[in-house]
Design a protein around this motif. Structure first.
Motif, PDB file in Angstrom:
ATOM      1  N   GLY A  55     -28.365  -9.440 -29.054  1.00 12.15           N
ATOM      2  CA  GLY A  55     -27.151  -9.133 -28.302  1.00 12.15           C
ATOM      3  C   GLY A  55     -26.220 -10.317 -28.178  1.00 12.15           C
ATOM      4  O   GLY A  55     -24.990 -10.175 -28.294  1.00 12.15           O
ATOM      5  N   VAL A  56     -26.775 -11.514 -27.972  1.00  8.05           N
ATOM      6  CA  VAL A  56     -25.951 -12.713 -27.824  1.00  8.05           C
ATOM      7  C   VAL A  56     -25.205 -13.015 -29.122  1.00  8.05           C
ATOM      8  O   VAL A  56     -23.990 -13.282 -29.125  1.00  8.05           O
ATOM      9  N   LEU A  57     -25.895 -12.961 -30.254  1.00  9.88           N
ATOM     10  CA  LEU A  57     -25.267 -13.258 -31.546  1.00  9.88           C
ATOM     11  C   LEU A  57     -24.196 -12.233 -31.894  1.00  9.88           C
ATOM     12  O   LEU A  57     -23.165 -12.556 -32.488  1.00  9.88           O
ATOM     13  N   LEU A  58     -24.450 -10.993 -31.520  1.00 11.03           N
ATOM     14  CA  LEU A  58     -23.521  -9.924 -31.887  1.00 11.03           C
ATOM     15  C   LEU A  58     -22.275  -9.929 -30.995  1.00 11.03           C
ATOM     16  O   LEU A  58     -21.255  -9.311 -31.339  1.00 11.03           O
ATOM     17  N   SER A  59     -22.350 -10.641 -29.864  1.00 15.27           N
ATOM     18  CA  SER A  59     -21.234 -10.605 -28.909  1.00 15.27           C
ATOM     19  C   SER A  59     -19.963 -11.207 -29.492  1.00 15.27           C
ATOM     20  O   SER A  59     -18.861 -10.681 -29.270  1.00 15.27           O
ATOM     21  N   PHE A  60     -20.083 -12.317 -30.249  1.00 22.04           N
ATOM     22  CA  PHE A  60     -18.871 -12.975 -30.744  1.00 22.04           C
ATOM     23  C   PHE A  60     -18.092 -12.117 -31.730  1.00 22.04           C
ATOM     24  O   PHE A  60     -16.887 -11.879 -31.531  1.00 22.04           O
ATOM     25  N   PRO A  61     -18.682 -11.639 -32.807  1.00 21.42           N
ATOM     26  CA  PRO A  61     -17.874 -10.850 -33.741  1.00 21.42           C
ATOM     27  C   PRO A  61     -17.323  -9.574 -33.128  1.00 21.42           C
ATOM     28  O   PRO A  61     -16.174  -9.204 -33.404  1.00 21.42           O
ATOM     29  N   LEU A  62     -18.108  -8.913 -32.283  1.00 18.19           N
ATOM     30  CA  LEU A  62     -17.616  -7.686 -31.664  1.00 18.19           C
ATOM     31  C   LEU A  62     -16.486  -7.982 -30.677  1.00 18.19           C
ATOM     32  O   LEU A  62     -15.487  -7.256 -30.619  1.00 18.19           O
ATOM     33  N   LEU A  63     -16.640  -9.066 -29.911  1.00 19.37           N
ATOM     34  CA  LEU A  63     -15.597  -9.454 -28.967  1.00 19.37           C
ATOM     35  C   LEU A  63     -14.330  -9.867 -29.710  1.00 19.37           C
ATOM     36  O   LEU A  63     -13.202  -9.515 -29.310  1.00 19.37           O
ATOM     37  N   GLY A  64     -14.496 -10.619 -30.802  1.00 20.90           N
ATOM     38  CA  GLY A  64     -13.347 -11.048 -31.586  1.00 20.90           C
ATOM     39  C   GLY A  64     -12.594  -9.879 -32.196  1.00 20.90           C
ATOM     40  O   GLY A  64     -11.358  -9.823 -32.152  1.00 20.90           O
ATOM     41  N   LEU A  65     -13.327  -8.929 -32.753  1.00 26.60           N
ATOM     42  CA  LEU A  65     -12.689  -7.753 -33.347  1.00 26.60           C
ATOM     43  C   LEU A  65     -11.992  -6.910 -32.287  1.00 26.60           C
ATOM     44  O   LEU A  65     -10.882  -6.400 -32.505  1.00 26.60           O
ATOM     45  N   THR A  66     -12.636  -6.773 -31.118  1.00 26.32           N
ATOM     46  CA  THR A  66     -12.053  -5.962 -30.040  1.00 26.32           C
ATOM     47  C   THR A  66     -10.741  -6.563 -29.547  1.00 26.32           C
ATOM     48  O   THR A  66      -9.722  -5.861 -29.421  1.00 26.32           O
ATOM     49  N   LEU A  67     -10.746  -7.881 -29.275  1.00 24.33           N
ATOM     50  CA  LEU A  67      -9.528  -8.516 -28.771  1.00 24.33           C
ATOM     51  C   LEU A  67      -8.424  -8.563 -29.828  1.00 24.33           C
ATOM     52  O   LEU A  67      -7.235  -8.502 -29.503  1.00 24.33           O
ATOM     53  N   ALA A  68      -8.808  -8.639 -31.085  1.00 19.76           N
ATOM     54  CA  ALA A  68      -7.799  -8.607 -32.153  1.00 19.76           C
ATOM     55  C   ALA A  68      -7.077  -7.263 -32.168  1.00 19.76           C
ATOM     56  O   ALA A  68      -5.844  -7.198 -32.331  1.00 19.76           O
ATOM     57  N   LEU A  69      -7.828  -6.185 -31.966  1.00 16.86           N
ATOM     58  CA  LEU A  69      -7.220  -4.853 -31.920  1.00 16.86           C
ATOM     59  C   LEU A  69      -6.360  -4.685 -30.671  1.00 16.86           C
ATOM     60  O   LEU A  69      -5.262  -4.102 -30.728  1.00 16.86           O
ATOM     61  N   GLN A  72     -35.233 -11.324 -31.273  1.00 15.47           N
ATOM     62  CA  GLN A  72     -35.509 -10.686 -30.006  1.00 15.47           C
ATOM     63  C   GLN A  72     -34.269  -9.914 -29.557  1.00 15.47           C
ATOM     64  O   GLN A  72     -33.145 -10.236 -29.943  1.00 15.47           O
ATOM     65  N   ARG A  73     -34.490  -8.908 -28.715  1.00 10.17           N
ATOM     66  CA  ARG A  73     -33.373  -8.055 -28.319  1.00 10.17           C
ATOM     67  C   ARG A  73     -32.259  -8.851 -27.652  1.00 10.17           C
ATOM     68  O   ARG A  73     -31.073  -8.645 -27.931  1.00 10.17           O
ATOM     69  N   SER A  74     -32.626  -9.778 -26.751  1.00 11.39           N
ATOM     70  CA  SER A  74     -31.609 -10.569 -26.057  1.00 11.39           C
ATOM     71  C   SER A  74     -30.843 -11.461 -27.032  1.00 11.39           C
ATOM     72  O   SER A  74     -29.618 -11.592 -26.946  1.00 11.39           O
ATOM     73  N   LEU A  75     -31.552 -12.082 -27.982  1.00  7.84           N
ATOM     74  CA  LEU A  75     -30.910 -12.940 -28.971  1.00  7.84           C
ATOM     75  C   LEU A  75     -29.992 -12.122 -29.874  1.00  7.84           C
ATOM     76  O   LEU A  75     -28.884 -12.557 -30.227  1.00  7.84           O
TER      77      LEU A  75
END
Length: 648
Positions: free
Chosen positions: A174-188, A169-172
């Motif tokens: 987005g939730v799953l994708l939040s961790f890797p994207l957030l982790g990569l963003t903060l690493a940069l 589902q669209r909401s699910l």
């Protein structure tokens, strides 16, 4: 370099709060839930090790070198394990299959194993880091390996989620994708802008919070009204226990006619009764074993293999429903039908369990409300047959495996067959011919009635087209229309579209509606009937005398034909009083401009009843049985039945 550990301490505090708060939840031990707890533990431990390592490295010389190596290896490797565990959690959410998750995990774990080897050899080789006097901690040539593997895990997580986005589902998604994207963003951000800040724990904790709120929160599996676990939890636990091949018992407590309780006392008091029942059940069985699986139905899963414990619980519950329940100053005796089944003795898959429970509950109610029914071999066989018929219905809809038979209807005034009723038939290679009385209720439960209606309508239009080509005159063909069918959206438009496709006038189609269709939704059904009537579609009131409608309701609705149920005909042959009632009904309908059809005419005595009440039409085996399309066409072409009777 001096690190600012304030973000790490803050993240650790929030991670600890999530861990403590989530421990209060009655977590179902599915793979997804187990991995979430592992993510929590790994995140907290990783932050503790990282804080300890950075703090101790800043005081190089105050600690034994062996202790420094041990703490730094744990800190670096735990960061790799955090991303690996989150990758595994994401796979568990997507696939929900332990074998598939662990199969893919083996590949994802290879870099982590290589990293572990490199870290363990570092005290001797200095590959990842080294301690050199007087500077202390110094990065080695392979220092970037740990971050590279963590980034690899994050990238793999993004790839897995994107490749399986259609399953989510669209909401699910987005939730799953939040961790890797957030982790990569903060690493940069940390690498290029805030190098003195340790932000790895911030991204992990933020992701944990998002996952907990949207995927792991106990509200997802807890019923708000009663505080019991809900149907979702019930199915998850069933699936888990079936996978583990555990022996357990299920007790279903289904309140009888609870809608009438809500109608009598109001929704608020109705909810109060449900809360009273749930509280009582928690006195009998620990709350973690009880589920509210529908509005007025509760399920209990007992791990105890001893059937005597199940018997005691069942008896206590059954006896309690003989006494009144109280809520908000109101006292009322509720009725509950109870079904009990041993699993996997009586069913081995989730579908079989659900089917068996539904069958047992239905059997309990049909045997008489307030009964207890224990599953046995016969019930298992019937539940299995019901499930197979449901599957056969779905297959037949796709493959066109249904046939439509037609029963001609005799017109007394014209002395010939002038119409027919379309009757759906299902023949299956495994269990032969299945009667409509058996498969129609199953189709209703499965939500297939809409598809069946249009399938029959299509065949009827094809049949009417055939009759036109053979120059066979017929007034109309009637089709049975149930509650789900009559309330379909765009019903008139869909009927007209199909009739126009075959070049058939809509007034050749009649819809047969039973009394229970309009018993509770009179205003709505009236509007639908008038809307369809504007297009020429006519209506039969089917099986009159089996429901609870009164004459004033019937005459207000635009029925052209009233079909008097065969049971009234049978009673009239044995009772002058019943015959007088039938005559009065027929006269009232005739005076209101409606035509009377007597159905179920099978004997000369029945035919005489039809003549006595001045029926306009007669339907029954004495005149014509339901028959395939070609035979029905021949019968209608002949016009009159040929069994030796004089119908004038």
């Amino acid at each position: 370099m001096t690190w600012n550990l304030v973000p790490q301490y803050t993240a650790l505090l929030f991670a600890a709060i999530i861990w403590i708060y989530s421990r209060e939840d009655n977590v179902i031990p599915t793979l997804k839930n187990r991995l979430f707890r592992m993510c929590l533990r790994m995140t907290v431990l990783s932050m503790v090790f990282v804080i300890a390592a950075l703090t101790m490295n800043a005081r190089y010389g105050e600690w034994p070198i062996a202790v420094l190596h041990a703490v730094n290896i744990l800190a670096l490797f735990s960061t790799v394990l955090v991303t690996l565990t989150f990758l595994q959690y994401s796979m568990a959410v997507i696939w929900e299959n332990e074998e598939q998750v662990y199969r893919n995990l083996k590949l994802a774990a290879i870099p982590a194993v290589l990293c572990a080897g490199a870290l363990l050899s570092t005290p001797a080789t200095g590959f990842i880091y080294s301690f050199t006097a007087p500077w202390g901690y110094m990065p080695g040539p392979g220092f970037g390996l740990v971050n590279a593997i963590s980034i690899l895990h994050l990238a793999a997580m993004v790839a897995v989620i994107l490749l399986n986005r259609k399953k989510l589902q669209r909401s699910l998604f987005g939730v799953l994708l939040s961790f890797p994207l957030l982790g990569l963003t903060l690493a940069l951000v940390q690498e290029f802008y805030l190098r003195q800040y340790m932000l790895s724990g911030v991204s992990t904790t933020a992701s944990l919070l998002i996952v907990y709120l949207y995927l792991q929160n106990k509200r997802i599996v807890v019923d708000d009204l009663t505080g019991l676990q809900n149907r979702t939890a019930f199915r998850q636990v069933l699936q888990l226990r079936l996978q583990n091949k555990q022996i357990f018992h299920i007790i279903i407590v289904s309140l009888d006619s609870f809608k009438a309780v809500n109608d009598k006392f109001g929704q608020t008091r109705g909810d109060g009764f449900l809360q009273s029942v749930s509280r009582y059940l928690t006195d009998i069985v620990p709350i973690k074993y009880i589920y509210r699986i529908s509005g007025d139905e509760f399920g209990i899963i007992l791990e105890n293999k001893d059937s005597s414990a199940v018997q005691l619980a069942t008896t206590a519950i059954h006896n309690r429903f003989r006494e009144p329940w109280e809520t908000e100053g109101v006292s009322y005796i509720l009725s509950a039908s109870i079904a009990v089944a041993a699993i996997p003795v009586h069913a081995g898959t989730l579908e079989e369990v659900i089917s068996l429970l539904e069958h047992c509950t239905h059997r309990s109610k049909t045997d008489g409300k307030g009964k207890v029914v224990y599953a046995d071999g016969t019930m298992v066989s019937k539940a299995h047959r019901k499930r197979r018929i449901s599957e056969a219905l779905e297959e037949a809809i796709v493959s066109g495996g249904f046939t439509v038979h037609y029963q001609p209807v005799y017109c007394v005034r014209e002395d010939r067959f002038t119409s027919a009723e379309a009757l759906l038939r299902l023949d299956h290679p495994d269990f032969g011919s299945v009667s409509p009385g058996e498969f129609i209720p199953i189709a209703e439960e499965a939500g297939l009635m809409g598809e069946l209606f249009y399938l029959v309508l299509d065949r009827v239009c094809s049949f009417l087209r055939l009759l036109e080509q053979k120059n066979i005159s017929i007034d109309a063909v009637s089709i049975n229309c149930s509650v789900p069918q009559i309330f379909q959206e765009n019903l008139a438009e869909n009927i007209l579209r199909i009739t126009e496709t075959y070049g058939i006038d809509a007034n050749k189609i009649c819809l047969e509606i039973t009394e229970n269709t309009f018993a509770e939704r009179n205003d709505l059904i009236t509007g639908i009937m008038y809307d369809l009537g504007q297009h020429g579609i006519q209506f039969y009131l089917d099986d009159f005398g089996t429901g609870y409608s009164n004459l004033s309701t019937v005459v207000k609705l635009p029925f052209e034909f009233i079909k008097i149920d065969k049971n009234l005909v049978y009673e009239a042959t044995a009772s002058q009083k019943s015959l007088s009632v039938m005559k009065g009904l027929a006269a009232a309908f005739a005076e209101s401009g409606m035509k009377v059809i007597i159905e179920g005419v099978e004997t000369d005595a029945h035919r005489e009843i039809a003549a006595t009440v001045n029926a306009d039409y007669i339907q029954g085996f004495l005149y014509a049985r339901p028959m395939p399309e070609e035979e029905a066409a021949a019968c209608l072409q002949q016009g009159r039945f040929s069994d030796g009777h004089n119908n004038s």
